[in-house]
Write an enzyme that holds these catalytic residues in place. Structure first.
Site, mmCIF file in Angstrom:
data_model
loop_
_atom_site.group_PDB
_atom_site.id
_atom_site.type_symbol
_atom_site.label_atom_id
_atom_site.label_comp_id
_atom_site.label_asym_id
_atom_site.label_seq_id
_atom_site.Cartn_x
_atom_site.Cartn_y
_atom_site.Cartn_z
ATOM 1 N N CYS A 1 31.912 33.015 45.484
ATOM 2 C CA CYS A 1 33.284 33.540 45.425
ATOM 3 C C CYS A 1 34.201 32.890 46.453
ATOM 4 O O CYS A 1 35.399 32.790 46.234
ATOM 5 C CB CYS A 1 33.271 35.049 45.607
ATOM 6 S SG CYS A 1 32.405 35.549 47.096
ATOM 7 N N GLU B 1 35.635 43.703 45.686
ATOM 8 C CA GLU B 1 35.372 42.357 46.224
ATOM 9 C C GLU B 1 35.473 41.395 45.046
ATOM 10 O O GLU B 1 34.540 41.267 44.254
ATOM 11 C CB GLU B 1 33.975 42.320 46.854
ATOM 12 C CG GLU B 1 33.831 43.199 48.089
ATOM 13 C CD GLU B 1 34.451 42.577 49.344
ATOM 14 O OE1 GLU B 1 34.725 41.361 49.356
ATOM 15 O OE2 GLU B 1 34.664 43.318 50.312
ATOM 16 N N GLY C 1 32.872 41.464 41.771
ATOM 17 C CA GLY C 1 32.939 40.774 40.471
ATOM 18 C C GLY C 1 34.314 40.188 40.242
ATOM 19 O O GLY C 1 35.052 39.879 41.183
HETATM 20 P P1 NAD Z 1 31.991 40.396 36.363
HETATM 21 O O1 NAD Z 1 33.262 41.044 36.731
HETATM 22 O O2 NAD Z 1 31.854 39.815 35.015
HETATM 23 O O3 NAD Z 1 30.767 41.421 36.510
HETATM 24 C C1 NAD Z 1 30.539 42.189 37.674
HETATM 25 C C2 NAD Z 1 29.849 43.486 37.313
HETATM 26 O O4 NAD Z 1 30.680 44.245 36.428
HETATM 27 C C3 NAD Z 1 28.504 43.335 36.616
HETATM 28 O O5 NAD Z 1 27.592 44.239 37.199
HETATM 29 C C4 NAD Z 1 28.802 43.692 35.167
HETATM 30 O O6 NAD Z 1 27.733 44.319 34.512
HETATM 31 C C5 NAD Z 1 29.968 44.648 35.260
HETATM 32 N N1 NAD Z 1 30.888 44.541 34.122
HETATM 33 C C6 NAD Z 1 31.198 43.420 33.422
HETATM 34 N N2 NAD Z 1 32.121 43.694 32.455
HETATM 35 C C7 NAD Z 1 32.409 45.001 32.569
HETATM 36 C C8 NAD Z 1 33.292 45.904 31.867
HETATM 37 N N3 NAD Z 1 34.061 45.488 30.880
HETATM 38 N N4 NAD Z 1 33.329 47.183 32.272
HETATM 39 C C9 NAD Z 1 32.573 47.614 33.278
HETATM 40 N N5 NAD Z 1 31.710 46.831 33.979
HETATM 41 C C10 NAD Z 1 31.619 45.552 33.617
HETATM 42 O O7 NAD Z 1 31.745 39.315 37.532
HETATM 43 P P2 NAD Z 1 30.591 38.246 37.663
HETATM 44 O O8 NAD Z 1 30.708 37.263 36.557
HETATM 45 O O9 NAD Z 1 29.290 38.942 37.878
HETATM 46 O O10 NAD Z 1 30.981 37.559 39.054
HETATM 47 C C11 NAD Z 1 31.870 36.497 39.129
HETATM 48 C C12 NAD Z 1 33.172 36.927 39.762
HETATM 49 O O11 NAD Z 1 32.935 37.733 40.904
HETATM 50 C C13 NAD Z 1 33.992 35.769 40.275
HETATM 51 O O12 NAD Z 1 35.355 35.995 40.026
HETATM 52 C C14 NAD Z 1 33.717 35.765 41.759
HETATM 53 O O13 NAD Z 1 34.701 35.127 42.522
HETATM 54 C C15 NAD Z 1 33.603 37.216 42.037
HETATM 55 N N6 NAD Z 1 32.801 37.454 43.213
HETATM 56 C C16 NAD Z 1 33.352 38.032 44.301
HETATM 57 C C17 NAD Z 1 32.581 38.236 45.444
HETATM 58 C C18 NAD Z 1 33.145 38.856 46.680
HETATM 59 O O14 NAD Z 1 32.352 39.264 47.519
HETATM 60 N N7 NAD Z 1 34.452 38.966 46.834
HETATM 61 C C19 NAD Z 1 31.249 37.858 45.445
HETATM 62 C C20 NAD Z 1 30.730 37.283 44.303
HETATM 63 C C21 NAD Z 1 31.491 37.111 43.187
#
Ligand code: NAD
Length: 450
Positions: free
Chosen positions: A243, A209, A187
């Site tokens: 990502c 990640e 995320g």
């Molecule tokens: P996000 O961080 O908003 O959410 C990821 C997960 O965290 C979700 O399951 C969500 O429910 C949980 N979450 C959200 N807010 C939270 C909080 N305050 N406390 C605890 N858990 C919480 O990310 P997203 O919008 O789902 O994904 C986009 C981001 O992820 C981008 O920055 C992207 O580059 C990155 N990403 C990285 C990879 C990788 O493999 N490196 C792959 C895909 C996406």
């Protein structure tokens, strides 16, 4: 059963040692593969509802990756799970030395929404392959995919082994309050920080990640047509919600126009009708604001009804533009022209370390310079994104783009601990380390140490 009980049951199940049995793991991985195969239609339908992904793109970027990793582990876990012999030093003669891989225990996997099936199940199946139990929390933003994952897993696997717990921030916060043996999070960097802090309380190891602004350098000596083709594919995949998407382009000034024309041609030819939609209204309006109409070279068409954004080239961009202050996560390609490479590298290095970097050039010196001077997770020369499809290349970030890596053997290692063992027989013991100490012993010790 509430989640606290399930976590306790997973810990108890792990302690039965069943998951350490390779045949057990193999049967579970085979079951998962069959489950996915039998439910492809429902999976395609969920991915279409969440992101309007076509079957082809869903297969290419979600299912095929899972199948190939499952096959890889089914073929390799026997070998990976065996103790690994290492050399023994002279001071310990006679002895054997080896490292025993062991699963970490009960793991938590938290997924993101952009590849909602793959980013949830790939780390989960890797954890299972390494002999762990798994609690999986898929992203609530891709709710149809989260539902099908929960339905399939929770109907076919025992909760004390593999369980899907759905929810948003509240449920994830609750999960993070429990003690796990490993947390694997995909995320944003912001939430990554929250996860890292929660893990620190119990000294739980994490793999994070994350994302960032991944640059693509385009030099005048590149094959322009091929560069445009590969870059546009990478930018338009999943409507830029990737990502490792090339976030922005740095192009040598002498070919700026020719490059923009080549990119425009590619976009016109292959991506005139955007299919994949932006995940939700919040992101859609964020992206809308990033399109500076005066800087649109091509595209810039948004469709609020279908929540799509057309592939867009933005020119006359500087590092101070709003679009350069955040990860774009959309099919918008800002192009920055440069003629001073030193200065450009300095600017790129002012950002947090990105997840990827791409270099398009035939000049090995330039390629080597960028590979040496810029720190990033991983990347490609004369291509973009495709490095992920080689599981011999561990995938992960550095600095703000992440901690740790997975894919292939690196994934097995990320969910394992290697116990280092020195194994001695009883029939010989040197007197060297035992008192009384004298000059001869010291000399011998010096000889052994070297
Ligand atoms: P996000 O961080 O908003 O959410 C990821 C997960 O965290 C979700 O399951 C969500 O429910 C949980 N979450 C959200 N807010 C939270 C909080 N305050 N406390 C605890 N858990 C919480 O990310 P997203 O919008 O789902 O994904 C986009 C981001 O992820 C981008 O920055 C992207 O580059 C990155 N990403 C990285 C990879 C990788 O493999 N490196 C792959 C895909 C996406």
């Amino acid at each position: 059963m509430n989640i606290a009980t399930i976590i306790e049951k997973q810990k108890a199940f792990f302690n039965t040692n069943q998951t350490k049995d390779v045949d057990f793991r193999l049967s579970q991985l085979r079951k998962l593969k069959q489950l996915l195969k039998e439910n492809e239609k429902a999976i395609y339908s969920a991915l279409h509802k969440d992101l309007a992904k076509s079957e082809f793109e869903s297969y290419l970027t979600e299912l095929s990756i899972l199948y190939s990793e499952l096959d890889f582990f089914i073929k390799k876990i026997k070998k990976f799970s065996k103790p690994k012999k290492v050399k023994t030093n002279l001071a310990n003669f006679p002895a054997k030395s080896y490292r025993i891989p062991e699963p970490l225990g009960t793991t938590l996997v938290i997924g993101a929404w952009n590849y909602p099936l793959q980013l949830a199940l790939l780390p989960a199946l890797t954890a299972l392959a390494a002999g762990n139990t798994v609690i999986l929390k898929p992203s609530e933003l891709a709710s149809h995919t989260a539902d099908i994952i929960a339905k399939l897993i929770n109907q076919h696997f025992e909760p004390e082994y593999f369980y899907v717990y759905q929810g948003d921030v509240a449920e994830t916060t609750e999960l993070l309050s429990y003690r796990f043996d490993k947390i694997f999070f995909t995320g944003s960097s912001e939430v990554g920080r929250v996860v890292y802090q929660a893990a620190a309380k119990n000294l739980t190891p994490v793999t994070l990640e994350l994302g960032g602004k991944s640059p693509a350098f385009v030099f005048a000596d590149c094959d322009l047509k091929m560069t445009a083709k590969r870059l546009v594919w990478a930018k338009c995949l999943n409507a830029g919600q990737t990502c490792v998407s090339p976030d922005y382009v740095l192009v040598e000034k002498s070919i700026e126009n020719a490059f923009c024309e080549a990119v425009k041609n590619e976009m016109q030819q292959r991506y005139s009708k955007p299919e994949v939609k932006i995940i939700n209204e919040k992101h859609f309006s964020r992206i809308e604001k990033l399109i500076d109409k005066e800087k649109v070279f091509y595209g810039g068409v948004i469709d609020p009804q279908n929540q799509t954004v057309s592939p867009t080239i933005l020119t006359h961009i500087s590092f101070d533009d709003p679009i350069m202050q955040q990860e774009i996560f959309a099919p918008l390609l800002p192009v920055i022209a440069f003629d001073d490479l030193d200065e450009t590298i300095d600017k790129v290095k002012k950002y947090e370390k990105p997840l990827s970097c791409y270099i398009f050039s035939k000049n090995q010196q330039k390629i080597d310079r960028l590979l040496t001077e810029i720190s990033f997770g991983g990347g490609a020369v004369n291509d973009a994104i495709m490095h992920l499809s080689n599981h011999n290349l561990p995938f992960g970030g550095v600095g703000f783009s992440g901690i740790g890596s997975y894919h292939g053997k690196a994934g097995f290692d990320c969910f394992s601990h290697y116990k280092s063992i020195l194994h001695k027989p009883f029939w010989f013991e040197s007197s060297l380390k035992y008192p009384p100490y004298n000059k001869l012993k010291k000399k011998l010790l010096e000889f052994l140490v070297g």
